[in-house]
Write an enzyme that holds these catalytic residues in place. Structure first.
Site, PDB file in Angstrom:
ATOM      1  N   SER A  74       0.846  -1.189   0.000  1.00  0.00           N
ATOM      2  CA  SER A  74       0.000   0.000   0.000  1.00  0.00           C
ATOM      3  C   SER A  74       0.887   1.246   0.000  1.00  0.00           C
ATOM      4  CB  SER A  74      -0.985  -0.037   1.174  1.00  0.00           C
ATOM      5  OG  SER A  74      -2.061   0.861   0.941  1.00  0.00           O
ATOM      6  N   ASP A 192     -10.104  -3.620  -6.134  1.00  0.00           N
ATOM      7  CA  ASP A 192      -9.736  -2.725  -5.029  1.00  0.00           C
ATOM      8  C   ASP A 192     -10.849  -1.722  -4.735  1.00  0.00           C
ATOM      9  OD1 ASP A 192      -8.330  -0.941  -3.244  1.00  0.00           O
ATOM     10  OD2 ASP A 192      -6.470  -1.702  -4.104  1.00  0.00           O
ATOM     11  N   HIS A 248      -8.143  -4.732  -1.787  1.00  0.00           N
ATOM     12  CA  HIS A 248      -6.844  -4.169  -1.415  1.00  0.00           C
ATOM     13  C   HIS A 248      -6.075  -5.083  -0.459  1.00  0.00           C
ATOM     14  CE1 HIS A 248      -4.051  -0.879  -1.365  1.00  0.00           C
ATOM     15  NE2 HIS A 248      -4.060  -0.820  -0.053  1.00  0.00           N
TER      16      HIS A 248
END
Length: 265
Positions: A74, A192, A248
């Site tokens: 991330s 995502d 995600h």
């Protein structure tokens, strides 16, 4: 919202890599003196200071002096890219960005971490004044907030992302250092719901002036003008774009073993 050694996230990844590649040395970066500070710093510590701190940790680790592979998850993916661009010693060999937002975000729909109260506050703050000096210097997510409707504000006032993406001029050192990578691997999560827009994970973004239509990296001015060397790297086969089904940071151990581990060996 994570920490270096959480047994179900970064700690799990570290153990997995150590198990699959016997004898490998893995450094899981901790920003702060303990796990609570490490988690809080992921929201509130100026990213430029975080990058400087990491550069110091890498430079003083004798295991890494011959070079190392870097893997960021991330926002860690874009922060490690800043390390590659700003701190060439010791040399980063391969950069693996797993869900990193390289053109920033314009939305924060599912804030990570345990505290919904922190997340609500962050959303309100970003909406009110992402590009004010106080917010830029004290809220990590504002430092990669990229408003396609206010590109001029972003270029002028973003203290982190606009700098590493060469939005205010060309830093030739950044370009040279990034181009020294053997591979720059970008993983995008195909379902995502946290990163807005998800194509930022492959270095694409919204077409300027609106927030509906997105364009891939190859259609951005960053690529066409080759301000970071990405066009040259692409032509040399150094850019790797991987897609994985899932939300995600949702991936299987099997996928990680077969797709990511080869870049570390």
């Amino acid at each position: 919202g994570d920490s270096c050694c959480n047994p179900v996230s970064m700690g799990y990844i570290q153990k997995l890599v150590e198990k699959k590649i016997p004898g490998i040395y893995v450094l899981s970066l901790k920003i702060g003196n303990n796990l609570i500070q490490d988690m809080e710093n992921s929201f509130f510590m100026n990213v430029n200071d975080q990058v400087s701190e990491v550069c110091s940790q890498l430079a003083t680790d004798p295991h890494l002096k011959g070079g190392y592979n870097a893997m960021g998850f991330s926002q860690g993916g874009q922060f490690l890219r800043a390390v590659a661009q700003r701190c060439p010693s010791p040399p980063m060999l391969n950069l693996i960005s797993v869900g990193g937002q390289h053109q920033g975000v314009y939305g924060f729909p599912r804030c990570p971490g345990e505290s919904s109260h922190i997340c609500d506050w962050i959303r309100k703050t970003l909406d009110l004044g992402a590009y004010t000096k106080a917010v830029q210097e004290h809220l990590v997510q504002a430092e990669y907030w990229h408003d396609p409707l206010k590109e001029e504000d972003y270029r002028k006032n973003s203290i982190f992302l606009a700098d590493i993406n060469q939005e205010r001029g060309i830093n030739e050192t950044y370009k040279k250092n990034l181009m020294a990578l053997k591979k720059f691997v970008m993983v995008k999560f195909l379902n995502d719901t946290m990163v807005d827009p998800p194509i930022s994970e492959w270095f694409g973004f919204y077409k300027s002036g609106q927030a509906k239509e997105t364009i891939p990296l190859q259609e951005t001015s960053l690529y066409k003008e080759d301000r970071l060397g990405l066009q040259e790297m692409d032509k040399a086969g150094k850019l790797v774009f991987l897609g994985v089904k899932g939300d995600h940071l949702h991936f299987s151990e099997e996928w990680f073993d077969s797709t990511i581990l080869p870049f570390l060996q």
